[in-house]
Motif scaffolding. Structure first.
Motif, PDB file in Angstrom:
ATOM      1  N   ALA A   1       1.584  -1.359  -0.033  1.00 21.30           N
ATOM      2  CA  ALA A   1       2.647  -1.500  -1.002  1.00 21.30           C
ATOM      3  C   ALA A   1       4.216  -1.196  -0.413  1.00 21.30           C
ATOM      4  N   VAL A   2       4.272  -0.097   0.325  1.00 23.73           N
ATOM      5  CA  VAL A   2       5.444   0.172   0.986  1.00 23.73           C
ATOM      6  C   VAL A   2       5.720  -0.721   1.895  1.00 23.73           C
ATOM      7  N   MET A   3       4.762  -1.176   2.707  1.00 24.51           N
ATOM      8  CA  MET A   3       5.148  -2.035   3.906  1.00 24.51           C
ATOM      9  C   MET A   3       5.682  -3.325   3.328  1.00 24.51           C
ATOM     10  N   ILE A   4       5.225  -3.757   2.269  1.00 23.70           N
ATOM     11  CA  ILE A   4       5.803  -5.066   1.547  1.00 23.70           C
ATOM     12  C   ILE A   4       7.027  -4.855   1.025  1.00 23.70           C
ATOM     13  N   ASN A   5       7.500  -3.767   0.449  1.00 19.85           N
ATOM     14  CA  ASN A   5       8.665  -3.262   0.125  1.00 19.85           C
ATOM     15  C   ASN A   5       9.613  -3.119   1.075  1.00 19.85           C
ATOM     16  N   ASN A   6       9.487  -2.848   2.325  1.00 21.81           N
ATOM     17  CA  ASN A   6      10.067  -2.891   3.496  1.00 21.81           C
ATOM     18  C   ASN A   6       9.757  -3.758   4.499  1.00 21.81           C
TER      19      ASN A   6
ATOM     20  N   GLY B   1      10.136  -2.250  -7.457  1.00 27.94           N
ATOM     21  CA  GLY B   1       9.838  -1.103  -8.254  1.00 27.94           C
ATOM     22  C   GLY B   1       8.082  -1.262  -8.248  1.00 27.94           C
ATOM     23  N   PHE B   2       7.701  -2.657  -7.849  1.00 28.74           N
ATOM     24  CA  PHE B   2       6.295  -2.582  -7.774  1.00 28.74           C
ATOM     25  C   PHE B   2       5.552  -1.807  -6.957  1.00 28.74           C
ATOM     26  N   GLY B   3       6.313  -1.666  -5.700  1.00 31.98           N
ATOM     27  CA  GLY B   3       5.528  -1.023  -4.573  1.00 31.98           C
ATOM     28  C   GLY B   3       6.142   0.521  -5.026  1.00 31.98           C
ATOM     29  N   GLY B   4       7.220   0.894  -5.495  1.00 30.79           N
ATOM     30  CA  GLY B   4       7.427   2.473  -5.953  1.00 30.79           C
ATOM     31  C   GLY B   4       6.249   2.737  -7.032  1.00 30.79           C
ATOM     32  N   GLY B   5       6.104   1.878  -7.732  1.00 34.34           N
ATOM     33  CA  GLY B   5       5.063   2.264  -8.715  1.00 34.34           C
ATOM     34  C   GLY B   5       3.792   2.668  -8.099  1.00 34.34           C
ATOM     35  N   ILE B   6       3.297   1.811  -7.280  1.00 32.85           N
ATOM     36  CA  ILE B   6       2.053   2.109  -6.593  1.00 32.85           C
ATOM     37  C   ILE B   6       2.181   3.274  -5.770  1.00 32.85           C
ATOM     38  N   TRP B   7       3.400   3.481  -5.096  1.00 28.47           N
ATOM     39  CA  TRP B   7       3.535   4.837  -4.334  1.00 28.47           C
ATOM     40  C   TRP B   7       3.391   6.196  -5.152  1.00 28.47           C
TER      41      TRP B   7
ATOM     42  N   GLU C   1       5.809  10.587   6.048  1.00 32.76           N
ATOM     43  CA  GLU C   1       7.166  11.070   6.636  1.00 32.76           C
ATOM     44  C   GLU C   1       7.632   9.723   7.199  1.00 32.76           C
ATOM     45  N   ASN C   2       6.776   9.183   7.883  1.00 34.94           N
ATOM     46  CA  ASN C   2       7.197   7.694   8.697  1.00 34.94           C
ATOM     47  C   ASN C   2       7.894   6.814   7.586  1.00 34.94           C
ATOM     48  N   ILE C   3       7.221   6.576   6.275  1.00 34.02           N
ATOM     49  CA  ILE C   3       7.502   5.770   5.321  1.00 34.02           C
ATOM     50  C   ILE C   3       8.890   6.220   4.734  1.00 34.02           C
ATOM     51  N   ARG C   4       9.210   7.384   4.707  1.00 37.04           N
ATOM     52  CA  ARG C   4      10.458   7.855   4.036  1.00 37.04           C
ATOM     53  C   ARG C   4      11.464   7.556   5.254  1.00 37.04           C
ATOM     54  N   ALA C   5      11.177   7.780   6.426  1.00 37.33           N
ATOM     55  CA  ALA C   5      12.160   7.263   7.405  1.00 37.33           C
ATOM     56  C   ALA C   5      12.384   5.815   7.349  1.00 37.33           C
ATOM     57  N   ILE C   6      11.616   5.016   7.457  1.00 47.43           N
ATOM     58  CA  ILE C   6      11.910   3.620   7.225  1.00 47.43           C
ATOM     59  C   ILE C   6      12.428   3.251   5.958  1.00 47.43           C
ATOM     60  N   GLN C   7      12.371   3.787   4.935  1.00 46.72           N
ATOM     61  CA  GLN C   7      13.000   3.620   3.883  1.00 46.72           C
ATOM     62  C   GLN C   7      14.488   3.786   3.816  1.00 46.72           C
ATOM     63  N   ALA C   8      14.955   5.046   4.536  1.00 46.69           N
ATOM     64  CA  ALA C   8      15.956   5.315   4.765  1.00 46.69           C
ATOM     65  C   ALA C   8      16.733   4.710   6.024  1.00 46.69           C
TER      66      ALA C   8
ATOM     67  N   VAL D   1       7.107  -0.645  20.573  1.00 40.20           N
ATOM     68  CA  VAL D   1       6.560  -0.813  19.411  1.00 40.20           C
ATOM     69  C   VAL D   1       6.554  -0.132  18.486  1.00 40.20           C
ATOM     70  N   PRO D   2       7.084  -0.466  17.082  1.00 37.32           N
ATOM     71  CA  PRO D   2       7.291   0.541  16.111  1.00 37.32           C
ATOM     72  C   PRO D   2       6.206   1.411  15.874  1.00 37.32           C
ATOM     73  N   ALA D   3       6.345   2.724  15.242  1.00 37.25           N
ATOM     74  CA  ALA D   3       5.338   3.568  14.898  1.00 37.25           C
ATOM     75  C   ALA D   3       4.473   2.999  13.876  1.00 37.25           C
ATOM     76  N   ALA D   4       3.234   3.359  13.682  1.00 41.21           N
ATOM     77  CA  ALA D   4       2.428   2.881  12.671  1.00 41.21           C
ATOM     78  C   ALA D   4       2.848   3.532  11.383  1.00 41.21           C
ATOM     79  N   THR D   5       3.341   2.905  10.396  1.00 39.90           N
ATOM     80  CA  THR D   5       3.690   3.196   9.151  1.00 39.90           C
ATOM     81  C   THR D   5       2.662   2.857   8.019  1.00 39.90           C
ATOM     82  N   VAL D   6       1.728   1.970   8.246  1.00 47.60           N
ATOM     83  CA  VAL D   6       0.592   1.319   7.250  1.00 47.60           C
ATOM     84  C   VAL D   6      -0.780   1.762   7.640  1.00 47.60           C
ATOM     85  N   MET D   7      -1.552   1.986   6.708  1.00 46.15           N
ATOM     86  CA  MET D   7      -3.093   2.218   7.180  1.00 46.15           C
ATOM     87  C   MET D   7      -3.834   1.082   6.842  1.00 46.15           C
TER      88      MET D   7
END
Length: 427
Positions: free
Chosen positions: A45-50, A71-77, A259-266, A363-369
């Motif tokens: 969900a976070v990957m789709i948002n970003n 908000g869809f991805g935020g709700g899932i998070w 932590e990776n997700i928060r960094a990408i969002q920022a 290569v970007p760091a892995a942020t999605v599982m």
């Protein structure tokens, strides 16, 4: 090699087997297995948002007149990573109490209450303690509360017995009443003591002093090499290395991913290179030991061995989805001295290429599982949300094939020698 094998079988394997069956580690492993679907969903969900595709972002913003669609991805998070520690505190106690033959459900509820009694909500934003920042504390609470509760539940003086005819559910609740009260009160007392020393945010302090530095150590190239070595080494001796290393990997993985997700969002670069998707999509291609490379190598240079080809044909389809048990025990790789060398060395080489490719920004760091059964190359694209991840996974696949080819040739040659000896002896 023979001396090494004897030493490992006599000294290392029994110790490793005991560690793998240790009830606390098993409880942690099983708890994260339960949470795996939620963690995958949250990361996707976070990957789709970003998703770093301007056309996609612009298209969605135009349809929804802004970023309301996120908000869809935020709700899932909020429903996944934001409550990760809460769920883990319950599940660890649940599984651990069950292993003792006690009431797992009551133990889980008590652990959950104890986690909040310890100040899970007493963080600056009232949510950090429930997310992956509180994970290590949640693990400790789950284990300690379950140990206390199960022991108190076994004390006949603390069990309130109800008269005959009372519904079983009511009798069960009263039997757990005093052990529950005592256990939760102990954690509340610990919180009160820390608060008395002007440290009410126990979880935040633990994260800054212990969890975060530990994650930093685990994010190094050396630690990645050690993790890449341990799993195939255990597998070689017939022990399920993945299951045994899983508790450690997951305790590192969830905070690193978040932590990776928060960094990408920022709009920043993801700081954690070493995490579970890093190993799943770049190192353990086709399963532990990058055995999809072995399968392709056998198809290329091992056709003269009918037995190897038979097992490989049966293992090819599962291998595409990172399931390599048929190959492990059918070929076999377990206790095979010839395949031991590439089975151990290939993951170390792949860690090296993957770590430094990420470190140097190729290569970007892995942020999605992605689900661990995601086929090679596709997993690299999904984990990094980039085509570069797919290229790196493809390069690692080629490396694994090249590393296995000479040893497959040697194995076929040795097998033919053995078959020739058998024919001569029969003649």
């Amino acid at each position: 090699m023979k001396k090494f094998m004897n030493f490992m079988e006599q000294k290392f394997v029994p110790i490793a087997a005991k560690i793998g069956a240790q009830r606390h580690l098993v409880a942690i492993r099983d708890s994260f297995m339960v949470m795996m679907p939620l963690m995958i969903l949250g990361a996707l969900a976070v990957m789709i948002n970003n998703l770093p595709i301007p056309f996609f972002q612009n298209f969605m913003n135009q349809i929804f007149h802004g970023e309301a669609w996120k908000g869809f991805g935020g709700g899932i998070w909020n429903a996944t990573f934001a409550i990760l520690s809460v769920c883990i505190s319950f599940l660890v106690a649940y599984h651990l109490a069950n292993s003792y033959g006690k009431d797992g459900l009551s133990a889980g509820i008590v652990s959950l209450a104890s986690f909040f009694a310890l100040g899970a909500l007493n963080t600056p934003d009232n949510i950090a303690g429930m997310s992956s920042q509180g994970l290590f504390v949640a693990l400790i609470v789950g284990i300690v509360s379950a140990e206390i509760f199960t022991r108190l539940s076994g004390n006949k003086h603390l069990v309130i017995k109800m008269p005959d005819g009372v519904p079983p559910a009511v009798a069960k609740a009263f039997a757990a009443l005093l052990p529950s009260m005592i256990t939760i009160s102990l954690f509340a007392l610990v919180y009160a003591i820390f608060a008395g020393f002007n440290m009410p945010n126990i979880i935040g302090s633990f994260y800054e002093w212990i969890q975060k530095p530990f994650m930093g150590l685990a994010n190094s190239y050396g630690s990645a090499l050690i993790l890449a070595l341990i799993t195939p080494l255990l597998w070689f001796f017939g022990l399920h290395g993945g299951n045994m290393v899983e508790p450690l990997m997951q305790t590192l993985n969830a905070p690193a991913i978040e932590e990776n997700i928060r960094a990408i969002q920022a709009g920043q670069i993801a700081p954690n290179i070493v995490n579970k998707p890093f190993f799943d999509v770049f190192v353990n291609i086709g399963g532990t030991g990058a055995t999809i490379g072995l399968i392709i190598a056998i198809f290329l240079v091992g056709r003269k061995s009918k037995s190897m080809m038979t097992v490989t044909k049966l293992s090819a389809a599962p291998g595409v989805f990172n399931i390599n048990e048929p190959l492990m025990f059918g070929l076999p790789i377990v206790l095979n001295p010839i395949l031991f060398i590439p089975f151990i060395l290939t993951p170390l080489v792949l860690v090296t290429t993957s770590y430094w490719a990420t470190k140097f920004g190729l290569v970007p760091a892995a942020t999605v599982m992605p689900p661990w059964v995601t086929p090679p190359v596709i997993g690299g694209v999904l984990a990094t949300a980039s085509w570069q991840g797919g290229v790196l996974a493809a390069v690692n696949l080629i490396i694994s094939i090249l590393m296995y080819i000479p040893f497959v040739k040697l194995a076929v040659r040795e097998q033919q020698k053995e078959e020739g000896k058998s024919i001569n002896q029969e003649a």
